[in-house]
Design a protein around this motif. Structure first.
Motif, PDB file in Angstrom:
ATOM      1  N   PHE A  33       0.698  -1.398   0.021  1.00 30.58           N
ATOM      2  CA  PHE A  33       0.020   0.178  -0.087  1.00 30.58           C
ATOM      3  C   PHE A  33       0.977   1.267  -0.200  1.00 30.58           C
ATOM      4  O   PHE A  33       1.723   1.553   1.015  1.00 30.58           O
ATOM      5  CB  PHE A  33      -0.867   0.114   1.342  1.00 30.58           C
ATOM      6  CG  PHE A  33      -1.702  -1.223   1.333  1.00 30.58           C
ATOM      7  CD1 PHE A  33      -2.696  -1.329   0.628  1.00 30.58           C
ATOM      8  CD2 PHE A  33      -1.360  -2.025   2.281  1.00 30.58           C
ATOM      9  CE1 PHE A  33      -3.614  -2.554   0.940  1.00 30.58           C
ATOM     10  CE2 PHE A  33      -2.114  -3.252   2.507  1.00 30.58           C
ATOM     11  CZ  PHE A  33      -3.103  -3.525   1.639  1.00 30.58           C
ATOM     12  N   ASN A  34       0.892   2.005  -1.105  1.00 30.15           N
ATOM     13  CA  ASN A  34       1.401   3.264  -1.178  1.00 30.15           C
ATOM     14  C   ASN A  34       0.761   4.233  -0.335  1.00 30.15           C
ATOM     15  O   ASN A  34      -0.185   4.699  -0.847  1.00 30.15           O
ATOM     16  CB  ASN A  34       1.659   3.633  -2.640  1.00 30.15           C
ATOM     17  CG  ASN A  34       2.255   4.824  -2.829  1.00 30.15           C
ATOM     18  OD1 ASN A  34       2.715   5.641  -1.793  1.00 30.15           O
ATOM     19  ND2 ASN A  34       2.627   5.407  -4.022  1.00 30.15           N
ATOM     20  N   ILE A  45      -5.529   2.073   5.968  1.00 36.21           N
ATOM     21  CA  ILE A  45      -6.257   2.279   7.502  1.00 36.21           C
ATOM     22  C   ILE A  45      -7.133   1.333   7.711  1.00 36.21           C
ATOM     23  O   ILE A  45      -7.325   0.659   8.957  1.00 36.21           O
ATOM     24  CB  ILE A  45      -6.801   3.843   7.177  1.00 36.21           C
ATOM     25  CG1 ILE A  45      -5.883   4.579   6.995  1.00 36.21           C
ATOM     26  CG2 ILE A  45      -7.818   3.921   8.614  1.00 36.21           C
ATOM     27  CD1 ILE A  45      -4.583   4.807   7.851  1.00 36.21           C
ATOM     28  N   GLY A  46      -7.809   0.922   7.096  1.00 36.94           N
ATOM     29  CA  GLY A  46      -8.795  -0.463   7.024  1.00 36.94           C
ATOM     30  C   GLY A  46      -8.164  -1.653   7.592  1.00 36.94           C
ATOM     31  O   GLY A  46      -8.371  -2.253   8.390  1.00 36.94           O
ATOM     32  N   ARG A  47      -6.914  -1.871   6.752  1.00 37.94           N
ATOM     33  CA  ARG A  47      -6.038  -3.057   7.345  1.00 37.94           C
ATOM     34  C   ARG A  47      -5.523  -2.873   8.836  1.00 37.94           C
ATOM     35  O   ARG A  47      -5.301  -3.818   9.697  1.00 37.94           O
ATOM     36  CB  ARG A  47      -4.909  -3.381   6.436  1.00 37.94           C
ATOM     37  CG  ARG A  47      -5.453  -3.835   5.214  1.00 37.94           C
ATOM     38  CD  ARG A  47      -5.889  -5.095   5.048  1.00 37.94           C
ATOM     39  NE  ARG A  47      -5.168  -6.156   5.474  1.00 37.94           N
ATOM     40  CZ  ARG A  47      -4.304  -6.767   4.550  1.00 37.94           C
ATOM     41  NH1 ARG A  47      -4.343  -6.644   3.143  1.00 37.94           N
ATOM     42  NH2 ARG A  47      -3.536  -7.944   4.896  1.00 37.94           N
ATOM     43  N   LEU A  48      -5.267  -1.524   9.181  1.00 34.68           N
ATOM     44  CA  LEU A  48      -4.357  -1.192  10.407  1.00 34.68           C
ATOM     45  C   LEU A  48      -5.613  -1.633  11.393  1.00 34.68           C
ATOM     46  O   LEU A  48      -5.223  -1.753  12.368  1.00 34.68           O
ATOM     47  CB  LEU A  48      -4.105   0.309  10.360  1.00 34.68           C
ATOM     48  CG  LEU A  48      -2.778   0.487   9.667  1.00 34.68           C
ATOM     49  CD1 LEU A  48      -2.558   2.022   9.825  1.00 34.68           C
ATOM     50  CD2 LEU A  48      -1.777   0.000  10.527  1.00 34.68           C
ATOM     51  N   ILE A  49      -6.934  -0.972  11.076  1.00 29.69           N
ATOM     52  CA  ILE A  49      -8.081  -1.032  12.344  1.00 29.69           C
ATOM     53  C   ILE A  49      -8.168  -2.689  12.524  1.00 29.69           C
ATOM     54  O   ILE A  49      -8.678  -2.792  13.299  1.00 29.69           O
ATOM     55  CB  ILE A  49      -9.025  -0.487  11.746  1.00 29.69           C
ATOM     56  CG1 ILE A  49      -8.724   1.196  11.596  1.00 29.69           C
ATOM     57  CG2 ILE A  49     -10.417  -0.821  12.601  1.00 29.69           C
ATOM     58  CD1 ILE A  49      -9.617   2.010  11.005  1.00 29.69           C
ATOM     59  N   GLN A  50      -8.182  -3.388  11.312  1.00 24.47           N
ATOM     60  CA  GLN A  50      -8.530  -4.961  11.513  1.00 24.47           C
ATOM     61  C   GLN A  50      -7.500  -5.670  12.225  1.00 24.47           C
ATOM     62  O   GLN A  50      -6.629  -4.991  12.542  1.00 24.47           O
ATOM     63  CB  GLN A  50      -8.832  -5.565   9.849  1.00 24.47           C
ATOM     64  CG  GLN A  50      -9.713  -5.067   9.071  1.00 24.47           C
ATOM     65  CD  GLN A  50      -9.483  -5.595   7.866  1.00 24.47           C
ATOM     66  OE1 GLN A  50      -8.747  -6.410   7.305  1.00 24.47           O
ATOM     67  NE2 GLN A  50     -10.885  -5.561   7.124  1.00 24.47           N
ATOM     68  N   GLU A  51      -7.783  -6.791  12.426  1.00 26.41           N
ATOM     69  CA  GLU A  51      -6.918  -7.751  13.153  1.00 26.41           C
ATOM     70  C   GLU A  51      -5.565  -7.957  12.586  1.00 26.41           C
ATOM     71  O   GLU A  51      -4.424  -7.925  13.371  1.00 26.41           O
ATOM     72  CB  GLU A  51      -7.488  -9.014  13.484  1.00 26.41           C
ATOM     73  CG  GLU A  51      -7.274 -10.064  12.248  1.00 26.41           C
ATOM     74  CD  GLU A  51      -8.390  -9.458  11.094  1.00 26.41           C
ATOM     75  OE1 GLU A  51      -8.155 -10.311  10.222  1.00 26.41           O
ATOM     76  OE2 GLU A  51      -9.512  -8.760  11.261  1.00 26.41           O
ATOM     77  N   SER A  52      -5.251  -7.506  11.197  1.00 23.63           N
ATOM     78  CA  SER A  52      -4.025  -7.677  10.710  1.00 23.63           C
ATOM     79  C   SER A  52      -2.921  -6.754  10.967  1.00 23.63           C
ATOM     80  O   SER A  52      -1.932  -6.473  10.292  1.00 23.63           O
ATOM     81  CB  SER A  52      -4.076  -8.236   8.994  1.00 23.63           C
ATOM     82  OG  SER A  52      -4.855  -6.940   8.550  1.00 23.63           O
TER      83      SER A  52
END
Length: 79
Positions: A33-34, A45-52
């Protein structure tokens, strides 16, 4: 740099936007993700908020940008 426990997402984005060169996140699955791209920022940001979130690694191509990001992460962990 591994990312963990980023609660102030806007501050993180502000630091990324202050960087002069490329900054990106890489997942264990190989997704990159650039973070200088607004569209990629939303997805990341969606990935940061998720469990990953803790499985994402942060990279910067420029030494000064690396220092900015390390200082942010250091300050975050000091809180």
């Amino acid at each position: 740099m591994r990312l963990t426990n980023i609660k102030d997402v806007q501050k993180f984005i502000d630091v990324v936007n202050s960087c002069e060169h490329e900054v990106y996140l890489k997942s264990l699955e190989g997704d990159i993700f650039n973070l200088k791209s607004s569209m990629s920022q939303y997805i990341a940001i969606g990935r940061l908020i998720q469990e990953s979130g803790s499985s994402l690694e942060l990279f910067a191509n420029d030494k000064n940008d690396q220092i900015r990001l390390i200082n942010f992460l250091h300050d975050l962990n000091a809180e």
